[in-house]
Structure formats: C-alpha cells, structure tokens
Design a protein around this motif. Structure first.
Motif, PDB file in Angstrom:
ATOM      1  N   ALA A 119     -23.163 -12.078 -70.248  1.00 56.54           N
ATOM      2  CA  ALA A 119     -22.308 -11.417 -71.428  1.00 56.54           C
ATOM      3  C   ALA A 119     -21.728 -10.125 -70.907  1.00 56.54           C
ATOM      4  N   LYS A 120     -22.756  -9.345 -70.415  1.00 57.61           N
ATOM      5  CA  LYS A 120     -22.261  -7.933 -69.983  1.00 57.61           C
ATOM      6  C   LYS A 120     -21.175  -7.967 -68.786  1.00 57.61           C
ATOM      7  N   THR A 121     -21.479  -8.906 -68.117  1.00 49.89           N
ATOM      8  CA  THR A 121     -20.469  -9.215 -66.851  1.00 49.89           C
ATOM      9  C   THR A 121     -19.251  -9.519 -67.413  1.00 49.89           C
ATOM     10  N   ILE A 122     -19.030 -10.544 -68.200  1.00 48.03           N
ATOM     11  CA  ILE A 122     -17.631 -10.932 -68.920  1.00 48.03           C
ATOM     12  C   ILE A 122     -17.123  -9.753 -69.644  1.00 48.03           C
ATOM     13  N   GLU A 123     -17.842  -9.066 -70.262  1.00 44.56           N
ATOM     14  CA  GLU A 123     -17.192  -7.752 -70.973  1.00 44.56           C
ATOM     15  C   GLU A 123     -16.874  -6.996 -69.857  1.00 44.56           C
ATOM     16  N   LEU A 124     -17.357  -6.754 -68.835  1.00 47.14           N
ATOM     17  CA  LEU A 124     -16.780  -5.785 -67.860  1.00 47.14           C
ATOM     18  C   LEU A 124     -15.597  -6.566 -67.425  1.00 47.14           C
ATOM     19  N   LEU A 129     -10.893  -5.690 -65.222  1.00 50.17           N
ATOM     20  CA  LEU A 129     -10.070  -6.814 -64.402  1.00 50.17           C
ATOM     21  C   LEU A 129      -9.267  -7.743 -65.272  1.00 50.17           C
ATOM     22  N   GLY A 130      -9.604  -8.115 -66.219  1.00 49.39           N
ATOM     23  CA  GLY A 130      -9.015  -9.295 -67.179  1.00 49.39           C
ATOM     24  C   GLY A 130      -9.590 -10.514 -66.622  1.00 49.39           C
ATOM     25  N   GLN A 131      -9.310 -10.656 -65.413  1.00 49.82           N
ATOM     26  CA  GLN A 131      -9.860 -11.995 -64.811  1.00 49.82           C
ATOM     27  C   GLN A 131     -10.276 -11.895 -63.296  1.00 49.82           C
ATOM     28  N   VAL A 132     -11.161 -12.832 -62.921  1.00 49.09           N
ATOM     29  CA  VAL A 132     -11.424 -12.855 -61.375  1.00 49.09           C
ATOM     30  C   VAL A 132     -10.955 -14.056 -60.833  1.00 49.09           C
ATOM     31  N   ASP A 133     -10.708 -14.132 -59.575  1.00 52.79           N
ATOM     32  CA  ASP A 133     -10.051 -15.104 -58.912  1.00 52.79           C
ATOM     33  C   ASP A 133     -10.806 -15.722 -57.786  1.00 52.79           C
ATOM     34  N   ILE A 206     -20.592 -20.302 -64.592  1.00 56.33           N
ATOM     35  CA  ILE A 206     -19.059 -20.877 -64.669  1.00 56.33           C
ATOM     36  C   ILE A 206     -18.603 -21.207 -65.969  1.00 56.33           C
ATOM     37  N   GLU A 207     -19.470 -21.886 -66.738  1.00 55.55           N
ATOM     38  CA  GLU A 207     -19.290 -22.360 -68.096  1.00 55.55           C
ATOM     39  C   GLU A 207     -19.018 -21.033 -69.186  1.00 55.55           C
ATOM     40  N   GLU A 208     -19.616 -20.158 -68.848  1.00 56.42           N
ATOM     41  CA  GLU A 208     -19.632 -18.937 -69.759  1.00 56.42           C
ATOM     42  C   GLU A 208     -18.301 -17.975 -69.293  1.00 56.42           C
ATOM     43  N   LEU A 209     -18.075 -17.940 -68.064  1.00 60.66           N
ATOM     44  CA  LEU A 209     -16.872 -17.165 -67.710  1.00 60.66           C
ATOM     45  C   LEU A 209     -15.539 -18.035 -67.854  1.00 60.66           C
ATOM     46  N   LYS A 210     -15.711 -19.348 -67.892  1.00 64.24           N
ATOM     47  CA  LYS A 210     -14.544 -20.183 -68.460  1.00 64.24           C
ATOM     48  C   LYS A 210     -14.306 -20.081 -69.590  1.00 64.24           C
TER      49      LYS A 210
END
Ligand code: NAI
Ligand code: NA
Length: 399
Positions: A119-124, A129-133, A206-210
């Motif tokens: 969750a912390k990573t997603i917030e950051l 960055l908005g999104q990662v590729d 990947i599920e959570e990032l998606k």
C-alpha cells in the motif's frame, strides 16, 4: 569506526560504507560504458532492490535508461558503533549517485510480503510517478509471513525423495568435503518453500498495483529464476527451491491474464549462477560457481550480476524490434553462456577432479571469495580499510 569483515559461515556480519559505494560506482560505470538501452524503461519499481540481481536491475534501469526508480527492500540502517547492512549502504550510495545524475530515486524499507508495504509503495507511485512501466521482482528470503493468513512460512533447501550426497566447499577455508542432505520429511516443507519463493507474492503485487491503476499501458514485469547443471539438480532444480521456481514460472500466464487490459506482459528470466548473499547459503553451489567462474573467465565469457542484467535489459527485454527471445517454455534465458555445452562439459570434468589440494589451481575459488567480500564492500583497492569511516550513513529518500 574501523570496519573489517567479520565472517560467520556464509554470512558477513559487517559491511563497509565506502566499499559498497565503490561497488555501486563500478556497476554504474559498467552500465554507462554499454551506452543507452534503446526503448528502455522510464519509471521502474524494483522489489528486492538493495543487493544482487535486484540492485543490478535498479542500476541498469537508472543509468542505462535514465529511469526514475522506486526500490523496495528489507535492510538494517546503521547505528553509531554498528554498521548497517550491505543492502542499506548500497541503497544509500545508489540514491546519492542517482540524485547527482538528476534521476528520481526513492526507497521503501520494510517487508515486501506485507499488505502495508504494498500500500505504501502504491501511494508513493501515485504521488510521484503516476504509473510505472516496469516492475522487477527480485526477492530472495528464507521466510515469509503470509499477508492473508498470518502464517509464518520458512523455506528449506532440501532434496525431494532421496538423500543427496556430493562434494561441497567451505569457500573460506577451501576445504572440499562430502555433504549428505536428507530429503524433506513431509510435503509441508515443499509447500512452505513454495509459499516463500514461489509466485504468489509476485501475483499479489501485480494484482494490487493493477487495481490501484498504477501500471502503465504496455507495462512489463520480470522475476528471476535458475536452472543450472544436472549435478545440482537434486539440491536445486529438483529440490524444494526448484518447486518454488516451478511455481514462479507457472505464475507467468496468471499474471499475463491480470495484465491483459493494460496490454502488459510478464516474464521469468533464467539467470546465471552468481555469488550473492542468497546463493552462498546453498550447499554444493559455491563449488559449482567457483569451477564455472574458472571456465567462463578462461573463455572470456564470464559475467557478474551487473553484466547479466544489463544484457537482459538491452538484448532481451528492450530490443530494437521489440521482440523478446524465449525458450520452449516461454522463459528468457540469460544463462545461455553458463549452459553452453562446452562450458558444462569442462565444469563436469573439473567437478570430478576437485579436492582440497587442487582447488586453488583448478577452480576460481579466489574469485568466488573476492566476489563474496565485494558484496559487503570489502577488497576494493580504492578503499583504505585501516582508516576510520563514518558508519552512520543515511539513505537520502527513504520512506
Ligand atoms: P539477494 O539476497 O542478493 O537479494 C534479495 C533482495 O530481496 C534484497 O534486496 C533484500 O533486501 C530483499 N528482501 C528479502 N526479503 C525481503 C522482504 N521480506 N521484504 C523486502 N525485501 C526483501 O538475492 P539474489 O541472488 O539477487 O536473488 C534475487 C532473485 O534472483 C531470486 O529469485 C533468486 O532465486 C534469483 N536468482 C539468483 C541466482 C544466483 O545465483 N544468485 C541465479 C538465478 C536467479
Ligand atoms: Na536482488
């Protein structure tokens, strides 16, 4: 304080901040010397970013492709009178170099298996960055607390079915001896090892990032696997860790399914056997690596972690025509040079001959040891290890 190596078995309890900084510099120089990676990644999340293949991935993305990087790892900071872990110092040095080069780099120190760190990573990512590729998954751990069940799983390194006896080396003393390892007593050992080193946590990430919408269209994700020679099959690929690698590789289609509607794709890359904190803990493997290094160096095709990952990025994941070469099982292979027939035949021959008496001569045990000490920032000629050094070093952008 004056920091010297303090070795206990396959672990070094101390790390040197200036030495690890030199190690990082050397890896950056190598990546720069290879030129820019065409069509390389731009916003990258590396899970397991502080040592080994994950660190090399972070360096390759940043200095080979000017990528912004977020690194997740589990390391111990320095305290007065007590050095931090190598991965802590690596991350401090990496961030300093990245920032000096004008590159975004932030880090998260915590348990990547937990929901909280995800969750912390997603917030950051959202904030900065908005999104990662690109998402690199490079965790190596002996244990995992399952985020849904709370069960603490411990992995084991054991054969399955029958006991395994072969040669091994104590790489500090150079003593070659026989080792016998009993097979797992229950399927629970296998299940635990799969829970720690298999693909479930990669899938969770990947599920959570998606779900959070932080994966860019066309995102790539890669995790690392190993096969190795037949002689290590009983302890590696056909053992408990091999079952975890089967599971990891089997997760690729599952993740591809999750990534379908962002046009994303997942890969497993099979990498070369290299000296890292993780591989030095596996019986038999250090002897194999020291023979392998000898043969590959003689033939001029030896690679370390940074050479492996720079090649993975430049010649596999990000090619000019966008084609990614895969084996018959759909895996990327950068272990191609290690697995070459002539290399393996030569190593097998030396394996039969190896004894305590001839080890220095027929193997590159000296190179093994040097790489091991390098992991902790020791044995760099540029550094004066007799001098006082400031052990308290901060990672500048740690969350
Ligand atoms: P390593 O021990 O150098 O790196 C492990 C990384 O995981 C570190 O950044 C560490 O901080 C991080 N980590 C461990 N537990 C964590 C946790 N709970 N939360 C957050 N971070 C955590 O290991 P290495 O060798 O680079 O391994 C990475 C992957 O490459 C593994 O999947 C390994 O099986 C694979 N591999 C390794 C090979 C080798 O010869 N070393 C060969 C081929 C594949
Ligand atoms: Na790693």
């Amino acid at each position: 304080m004056i920091i010297q190596p303090r070795v206990r078995g396959f672990i070094c309890l101390t790390s040197h901040p200036e030495g690890t900084a030199q190690h990082i510099k050397n890896q950056i120089e190598y990546v720069k010397s290879k030129g820019k990676i065409a069509n390389g990644p731009k916003k990258v999340l590396v899970i397991g970013a502080s040592t080994g293949f994950g660190l090399a991935s972070r360096i390759s993305a940043a200095f080979g492709s000017d990528a912004a990087t977020i690194g997740v790892f589990f390391e111990k900071p320095a305290a007065p009178g007590k050095p931090g872990t190598a991965g802590w110092y690596n991350s401090a040095a990496f961030e300093n170099e990245a920032h000096a080069a004008g590159l975004y780099a932030k880090s998260i120190n915590g348990d990547a298996f937990s929901d909280e760190v995800k969750a912390k990573t997603i917030e950051l990512i959202k904030q900065d960055l908005g999104q990662v590729d690109l998402v690199v998954y490079s965790l190596a751990s002996p244990r995992r607390t399952h985020p849904k069940t709370g069960v603490a799983h411990a992995s084991v390194l054991k054969p399955i079915g029958q006991p395994f006896t072969d040669k091994t080396v104590d790489f500090h003393s150079g003593v070659v001896s026989d080792i016998s390892i009993n097979p797992v007593e229950s399927d629970e050992d296998i299940a635990n090892t799969v829970a720690v080193m298999g693909g479930e946590d990669w899938k969770f990430w990947i599920e959570e990032l998606k779900a959070a919408g932080v994966l860019a269209d066309g995102v790539k994700t890669v995790a690392y696997s190993y096969i190795g020679p037949e002689l290590t099959y009983p302890i590696y690929r056909n053992g408990t860790i091999g079952r975890a690698k089967d599971d990891l590789e089997g997760t690729v289609p599952v993740i591809n399914d999750i990534l379908k509607d962002v046009n994303g794709i997942s890969y497993v890359s099979v990498n070369k056997a290299l000296v890292t904190q993780s591989s030095s803990a596996i019986p038999v493997v250090p002897l194999y690596i020291s023979l392998l290094y000898k043969v590959m160096k003689e033939k001029g095709i030896h690679e370390g972690t940074i050479e492996q990952i720079q090649r993975l990025f430049a010649e596999r994941l990000y090619t000019a025509d966008g084609q990614v070469a895969l084996d018959e099982k759909g895996r990327i292979r950068v272990d191609d040079l290690e697995m070459r027939e002539d290399i393996q035949a030569e190593v097998a021959k030396l394996w039969e001959q190896a004894t305590t008496e001839n080890l220095e001569e027929i193997s590159d045990i000296a190179g093994y040891r040097n790489d091991f000490f390098n992991l902790f920032g020791f044995n760099f000629p540029e550094v004066n290890y007799e001098a006082d050094t400031n052990e308290v070093v901060n990672v500048p952008s740690i969350e």
